[in-house]
Design an enzyme around this catalytic site. Structure first.
Site, short mmCIF file in Angstrom:
data_model
loop_
_atom_site.label_atom_id
_atom_site.label_comp_id
_atom_site.label_asym_id
_atom_site.label_seq_id
_atom_site.Cartn_x
_atom_site.Cartn_y
_atom_site.Cartn_z
N PRO A 1 0.84 -1.17 0.00
CA PRO A 1 0.00 0.00 0.00
C PRO A 1 0.88 1.23 0.00
O PRO A 1 1.82 1.32 0.77
CB PRO A 1 -0.74 -0.11 1.32
CG PRO A 1 0.03 -1.10 2.13
CD PRO A 1 0.75 -1.96 1.18
N GLU A 2 0.58 2.20 -0.83
CA GLU A 2 1.31 3.46 -0.78
C GLU A 2 0.63 4.34 0.27
O GLU A 2 -0.32 3.90 0.94
CB GLU A 2 1.37 4.08 -2.18
CG GLU A 2 2.04 3.11 -3.15
CD GLU A 2 2.47 3.71 -4.48
OE1 GLU A 2 2.66 4.94 -4.56
OE2 GLU A 2 2.64 2.94 -5.43
N LYS B 1 3.97 6.03 4.89
CA LYS B 1 3.45 4.67 4.87
C LYS B 1 3.36 4.07 6.27
O LYS B 1 3.13 2.87 6.41
CB LYS B 1 4.35 3.79 3.99
CG LYS B 1 4.42 4.28 2.54
CD LYS B 1 5.48 3.59 1.74
CE LYS B 1 5.61 4.22 0.37
NZ LYS B 1 6.76 3.68 -0.38
N ASN C 1 5.90 2.96 -5.72
CA ASN C 1 6.30 2.72 -7.11
C ASN C 1 5.29 3.20 -8.15
O ASN C 1 5.67 3.58 -9.25
CB ASN C 1 6.59 1.24 -7.30
CG ASN C 1 7.60 1.00 -8.41
OD1 ASN C 1 8.37 1.89 -8.76
ND2 ASN C 1 7.57 -0.18 -8.99
N ARG D 1 13.53 -2.38 -8.10
CA ARG D 1 12.12 -2.04 -8.36
C ARG D 1 11.95 -1.72 -9.83
O ARG D 1 12.85 -1.16 -10.45
CB ARG D 1 11.67 -0.84 -7.51
CG ARG D 1 11.90 -0.98 -6.02
CD ARG D 1 11.21 -2.19 -5.42
NE ARG D 1 9.76 -2.13 -5.53
CZ ARG D 1 8.96 -1.49 -4.69
NH1 ARG D 1 9.47 -0.87 -3.65
NH2 ARG D 1 7.66 -1.49 -4.86
#
Length: 304
Positions: A2-3, A52, A198, A290
DNA sequence: GCCCTATGTTAAA
DNA sequence: TTAACCTAGGGCT
């Protein structure tokens, strides 16, 4: 993971369903047993997200800090006061929406027997919350919680009423523009801006027409501020909608596949497909383990 | 069932 | 730079 938008939804959910109530806190799995004992029976007095990370404040002065990491998620259940999300955290399906599951409110007969690895369970007289798979779940003193927050950069979703001063857009612009690191790295650095992950990284750089390999110090102050404002707007949308949608309406309308999630993003997980704006195939590369997605036509040719 | 993947971070090498 | 953390879904066999 989760962002930041998901964690802000969590903070709101905890305040809504548990605020002001005494909570029974346990660790069915056992790995959080000692921490749970320190807040078991205490009253939830605050619930705030910073980037976060989730900080739940209790009446005895202690703070529960939770970071969901890559897999973590909270599941909720309870009586009619538990309207809202039934699960918030790591997406279990591509583009999953965090929302009430539609089940009709039922008489609350207590939480179900925990299944699998439940790190922490919070129970009130109205419902329960189960935490699974977090990177961090620990009880902190106020000083320890402040030390954690002091390492985080400003959060585009910082609540208006927050007592925590994070420096806001001006601090973001300063931290971004004094670095020679590339933008793609800076946006994932939680000490530069807290809460961006991301998807928002890739989508914000695209929306602003920025080259991911441009350096922080190469940006003008106006460009940096625009980037902040764009993050703040799209992340606030994410909080409202419970999902990340970054495409502008005009760029969704003529999609051959008008159904979300096929038109929710400009570049994220769209490698090889034509850019919605210039039709150049979207590119992808790996950066610090990433995936980084961008449009070579709109944002520059790539690594250099 | 097995393998891969994922909106993340930290510590060790 | 790599491994570890540790969860669930999807695609495959």
């Amino acid at each position: 993971m989760p962002e930041g938008h998901s964690v802000h939804r969590l903070a709101r959910q905890f305040a809504d369903v548990f605020g002001g109530q005494e909570l029974a806190v346990t660790s069915p799995q056992g790995r959080f047993a000692s921490g749970a004992a320190r807040i078991d029976g205490a009253r939830l007095v605050s619930s705030e997200a910073h980037g976060k990370q989730l900080f739940l404040g209790f009446g005895n002065g202690l703070v529960l800090r939770v970071h969901l990491g890559l897999y973590g998620a909270w599941d909720f259940g309870g009586d009619g006061t538990f309207r809202g999300a039934s699960s918030i955290g790591a997406p279990r399906r591509i583009g999953e929406r965090e929302a009430y599951d539609g089940a009709a409110p039922a008489p609350y007969g207590g939480p179900p027997a925990p299944t699998g690895q439940v790190r922490a369970r919070l129970v009130s007289g109205h419902g329960w919350a189960d935490l699974r798979g977090p990177t961090a779940c620990e009880v902190l003193t106020p000083a320890e919680a402040s030390a954690v927050r002091a390492k985080l950069g400003p959060d585009p979703l910082r609540p208006a009423g927050s007592a925590w001063e994070d420096g806001g857009p001006e601090e973001f612009v300063r931290r971004l523009r004094r670095r020679s690191v590339i933008l793609a790295t800076l946006l994932m650095d939680q000490s530069v801006v807290a809460g961006v992950g991301n998807i928002y990284r890739a989508e914000a750089l695209f929306r602003q027409g920025l080259d991911p390999w441009a350096r922080g110090r190469d940006l003008g102050p106006g460009q940096a501020l625009d980037l902040w404002e764009d993050l703040a707007a799209t992340m606030a949308d994410g909080v409202r909608q419970g999902r990340i949608i970054t495409t502008r309406a005009a760029d969704r309308a003529d999609s051959a596949v008008p159904l979300w999630p096929d038109n929710a993003h400009y570049v994220y997980q769209r490698q090889g497909r034509p850019c919605r704006v210039c039709a150049t195939p979207v590119a992808v590369t790996e950066l610090a383990a990433r995936k980084l997605y961008w449009c070579p036509g709109c944002q520059g040719a790539g690594p250099r």
